[in-house]
Enzyme design. Structure first.
Site, short mmCIF file in Angstrom:
data_model
loop_
_atom_site.label_atom_id
_atom_site.label_comp_id
_atom_site.label_asym_id
_atom_site.label_seq_id
_atom_site.Cartn_x
_atom_site.Cartn_y
_atom_site.Cartn_z
CB ALA A 50 91.75 -33.30 -2.08
CD GLU A 51 92.82 -40.40 -4.52
OE1 GLU A 51 92.59 -40.83 -3.77
OE2 GLU A 51 91.58 -40.18 -5.66
CG HIS A 52 89.19 -37.93 0.91
ND1 HIS A 52 88.72 -37.66 -0.04
CD2 HIS A 52 88.84 -37.43 1.71
CE1 HIS A 52 87.84 -36.72 0.65
NE2 HIS A 52 88.47 -36.30 1.00
CB SER A 53 95.17 -41.69 -1.36
OG SER A 53 96.17 -40.39 -2.04
CD1 TRP A 54 97.97 -43.82 1.77
CD2 TRP A 54 100.62 -42.55 2.02
NE1 TRP A 54 99.68 -44.60 0.99
CE2 TRP A 54 101.20 -43.94 1.46
CE3 TRP A 54 101.80 -42.00 2.76
CZ2 TRP A 54 101.79 -43.53 1.16
CZ3 TRP A 54 102.21 -41.95 2.88
CH2 TRP A 54 102.60 -42.89 1.31
#
Length: 70
Positions: free
Chosen positions: A49-53
Protein backbone atom coordinates in the site's frame (compact mmCIF):
# COMPACT_ATOMS: atom_id res chain seq x y z
CA UNK A 1 -7.77 2.35 -7.77
CA UNK A 2 -6.24 -0.93 -6.74
CA UNK A 3 -4.89 -4.07 -8.32
CA UNK A 4 -5.30 -7.76 -7.47
CA UNK A 5 -2.21 -9.83 -8.21
CA UNK A 6 -2.41 -13.62 -8.36
CA UNK A 7 1.17 -14.56 -7.53
CA UNK A 8 2.56 -17.99 -8.45
CA UNK A 9 5.15 -17.86 -5.66
CA UNK A 10 4.60 -18.93 -2.08
CA UNK A 11 6.77 -18.56 1.01
CA UNK A 12 7.12 -20.74 4.08
CA UNK A 13 8.81 -18.02 6.14
CA UNK A 14 6.82 -14.96 7.16
CA UNK A 15 9.92 -12.77 6.80
CA UNK A 16 10.42 -13.80 3.17
CA UNK A 17 6.76 -13.17 2.37
CA UNK A 18 6.90 -9.74 4.08
CA UNK A 19 10.01 -8.75 2.11
CA UNK A 20 8.31 -9.78 -1.13
CA UNK A 21 5.20 -7.77 -0.25
CA UNK A 22 7.33 -4.62 0.15
CA UNK A 23 8.75 -4.58 -3.37
CA UNK A 24 8.10 -7.88 -5.16
CA UNK A 25 10.73 -8.64 -7.73
CA UNK A 26 10.83 -5.01 -8.85
CA UNK A 27 8.45 -5.48 -11.77
CA UNK A 28 5.46 -7.41 -10.48
CA UNK A 29 3.61 -4.61 -8.62
CA UNK A 30 2.11 -1.34 -9.84
CA UNK A 31 3.35 1.23 -7.34
CA UNK A 32 1.10 3.99 -8.70
CA UNK A 33 -2.03 2.27 -7.30
CA UNK A 34 -3.50 2.98 -3.87
CA UNK A 35 -2.84 -0.62 -2.94
CA UNK A 36 -2.12 -4.00 -4.48
CA UNK A 37 -3.71 -7.12 -3.00
CA UNK A 38 -1.29 -9.99 -3.56
CA UNK A 39 -2.69 -13.53 -3.30
CA UNK A 40 -0.05 -16.26 -3.23
CA UNK A 41 -0.44 -19.75 -4.65
CA UNK A 42 -0.82 -21.21 -1.13
CA UNK A 43 -3.90 -19.02 -0.49
CA UNK A 44 -2.16 -16.51 1.80
CA UNK A 45 -2.40 -12.85 0.94
CA UNK A 46 -0.94 -9.49 1.75
CA UNK A 47 -1.12 -5.87 0.70
CA UNK A 48 1.40 -3.46 -0.73
CA UNK A 49 0.00 0.00 0.00
CA UNK A 50 0.81 3.66 -0.22
CA UNK A 51 3.08 4.35 2.75
CA UNK A 52 2.28 8.00 3.44
CA UNK A 53 1.27 8.91 6.99
CA UNK A 54 -2.40 9.40 6.07
CA UNK A 55 -2.99 6.52 3.65
CA UNK A 56 -1.22 3.57 5.24
CA UNK A 57 -3.34 3.35 8.44
CA UNK A 58 -6.59 3.19 6.44
CA UNK A 59 -5.44 0.23 4.36
CA UNK A 60 -3.88 -1.42 7.42
CA UNK A 61 -7.14 -1.20 9.37
CA UNK A 62 -9.10 -2.49 6.37
CA UNK A 63 -6.90 -5.59 6.08
CA UNK A 64 -6.93 -6.12 9.85
CA UNK A 65 -10.74 -6.01 9.86
CA UNK A 66 -10.98 -8.44 6.95
CA UNK A 67 -8.55 -10.91 8.54
CA UNK A 68 -10.18 -10.68 11.98
CA UNK A 69 -13.90 -10.66 11.26
CA UNK A 70 -14.37 -12.30 7.88
Amino acid sequence: TFQVILEEKSFTELTDRAKYLLHGDGRSFWFDKSFCLIVFSDGKCGINAEHSWADAPVVGHMLEYALTYE
